[in-house]
Motif scaffolding. Structure first.
Motif, short mmCIF file in Angstrom:
data_model
loop_
_atom_site.label_atom_id
_atom_site.label_comp_id
_atom_site.label_asym_id
_atom_site.label_seq_id
_atom_site.Cartn_x
_atom_site.Cartn_y
_atom_site.Cartn_z
N ASP A 1 0.79 -1.28 -0.02
CA ASP A 1 0.19 -0.71 0.00
C ASP A 1 0.98 1.21 0.44
OD1 ASP A 1 -2.86 1.10 0.19
OD2 ASP A 1 -2.18 1.88 2.10
N LYS A 2 1.76 0.82 0.73
CA LYS A 2 3.14 2.41 1.01
C LYS A 2 3.54 1.96 0.02
CE LYS A 2 2.34 3.53 6.23
NZ LYS A 2 2.84 3.24 7.70
N ARG B 1 2.92 1.83 -3.23
CA ARG B 1 2.12 2.09 -3.93
C ARG B 1 1.58 3.74 -4.57
NH1 ARG B 1 -2.47 -2.49 -4.23
NH2 ARG B 1 -1.63 -4.08 -5.49
N PRO C 1 -2.45 6.78 1.50
CA PRO C 1 -1.98 5.45 2.54
C PRO C 1 -2.38 5.12 3.82
CG PRO C 1 -0.14 7.09 3.12
CD PRO C 1 -1.12 7.39 1.79
N SER C 2 -3.41 4.18 3.34
CA SER C 2 -4.04 3.26 4.75
C SER C 2 -3.06 2.19 5.57
CB SER C 2 -4.86 2.54 4.82
OG SER C 2 -4.26 1.05 3.71
N GLU D 1 -5.97 -3.77 1.56
CA GLU D 1 -5.68 -2.60 1.62
C GLU D 1 -6.19 -1.79 -0.23
OE1 GLU D 1 -2.82 -4.84 -0.60
OE2 GLU D 1 -3.75 -4.88 1.64
N ASP D 2 -6.56 -3.14 -1.30
CA ASP D 2 -7.29 -2.05 -2.35
C ASP D 2 -8.69 -1.74 -2.00
OD1 ASP D 2 -4.79 -3.49 -2.73
OD2 ASP D 2 -5.27 -4.74 -4.87
N PHE E 1 -8.95 2.03 -0.98
CA PHE E 1 -8.08 2.57 -1.60
C PHE E 1 -9.97 3.58 -2.42
CE2 PHE E 1 -7.67 3.80 -5.87
CZ PHE E 1 -6.19 4.45 -6.09
#
Length: 345
Positions: A71-72, A74, A183-184, A190-191, A194
């Motif tokens: 996630d981070k 991306r 970012p979560s 995580e997708d 988003f």
């Protein structure tokens, strides 16, 4: 339009070349690649550098010194884009997956034709040498507001209408910027977070009849995942708050059913992969069931279904018994399937 392909990389040396090559072979040439190495410990970093050196006009390389998760990684790629650009399309590609040579051509054409904020294509599962087409949830069409929020936003609350994955879609960069996403930090789900956060800013969402993404099936259920329960439990509260914010009363029921199924899956993982003593497993289940902020909802949803009553009554023994029976049933079905396959050869 220019497509910016963000590829987070972590220890995928086995598949990374196939991934990058599938982008470089696109029939649509107006693109660049942002490789984000998330502190890999294998040869992935060297592979990234070799491609950047060979294609400096096409490939940007970001080398993180600390592993922080996909996630981070991306969002590191996204920040690189938003610091320099405010338009174009963003395509997320996982470094162990790959895409069809016409993917960018088809996605860009549809986005320019429909003016959609997101274009979602179809995808295939890759099991070693076996490729199987994924499920078509919604027929190809262009969705718009208010139907997007009223009928399809519910997908992110436990009802699978739209794909919740971030990969395999082309996003307008300006829409992502407008949503001001962050970012979560989640390792699981995580997708979904988003897309859950982006969705209220989407005016048009296009679904096309094109199988362009090849998703290599991983090992979510092949071992115990320590992030699964804490991450998805936290996301339950995020999704609950979002459902109230947007007046989706029906989502409450779906969320409760979803968290119940996730909890049972985690118990199953602990039984199969951790092989925990009964006393320790009982203690963990009992402790988790004391969280009334989750399980109190089952009092309203219960209609005599014993599965719900387990959670209402904090009956850890019943839950373990239910999961063990499920494990036995699955093993029995696999055994019968193997026997039948022998006779049908």
């Amino acid at each position: 339009m220019k497509i910016h392909c963000v590829i987070p990389v972590y220890n995928t040396q086995r598949y990374l070349r196939q991934c990058i090559d599938s982008v470089l072979r696109q029939t649509y040439h107006n693109f660049d690649i942002i490789l984000v190495n998330d502190a890999s410990t294998d040869k992935s970093r060297d592979i990234c550098l070799s491609y950047q050196n060979k294609y400096p006009e096409k490939i940007h390389f970001i080398d993180k010194v600390q592993n922080e998760g996909v996630d981070k990684a991306r969002f590191t790629g996204l920040r690189f884009l938003t610091d320099n650009l405010n338009s174009g399309g963003v395509f997320f590609l996982d470094s162990d997956d790959y895409i069809h040579k016409n993917t960018f051509k088809v996605l860009a054409h549809d986005m320019q034709t429909t003016d959609a904020d997101v274009v979602q294509m179809l995808w295939c599962r890759v099991f070693g040498p076996v490729i199987k087409r994924g499920t078509v949830r919604v027929m190809p069409q262009v969705l718009s507001q208010p139907s997007l929020m009223n009928d399809y936003y519910i997908s992110f609350f436990g009802v699978n209408k739209l794909d919740v994955n971030i990969w395999g879609k082309l996003y307008k960069l300006e829409t992502i910027i407008r949503a001001n996403l962050n970012p979560s930090g989640f390792k699981m789900g995580e997708d979904l977070i988003f897309n859950l956060s982006l969705f209220p800013f989407i005016k048009k969402y296009s679904i096309i009849d094109f199988y362009g993404y090849y998703y290599r099936v991983g090992g979510l259920t092949s071992g115990y995942n320590k992030h699964l329960w804490p991450d998805l439990k936290q996301q339950y509260f995020i999704k609950k708050a979002e459902s109230k914010k947007h007046g989706l009363a029906a989502a409450e029921k779906y969320l409760s059913i979803e968290i119940k199924n996730i909890f049972l899956s985690v118990v199953k993982q602990r039984i199969i992969h951790l092989n925990e003593p009964a006393e320790k497993l009982n203690a963990w289940i009992t402790s988790e069931l004391r969280d009334k902020s989750i399980w109190s909802n089952f009092r309203e949803l219960s209609t005599g279904n014993d599965v719900y009553n387990y959670f209402i009554n904090e009956d850890s023994d019943s839950i373990i018994q239910l999961v063990r029976q499920n494990i036995r049933d699955e093993r029995c079905r696999r055994f019968v399937k193997r026997i039948l396959s022998c006779f049908l050869r």
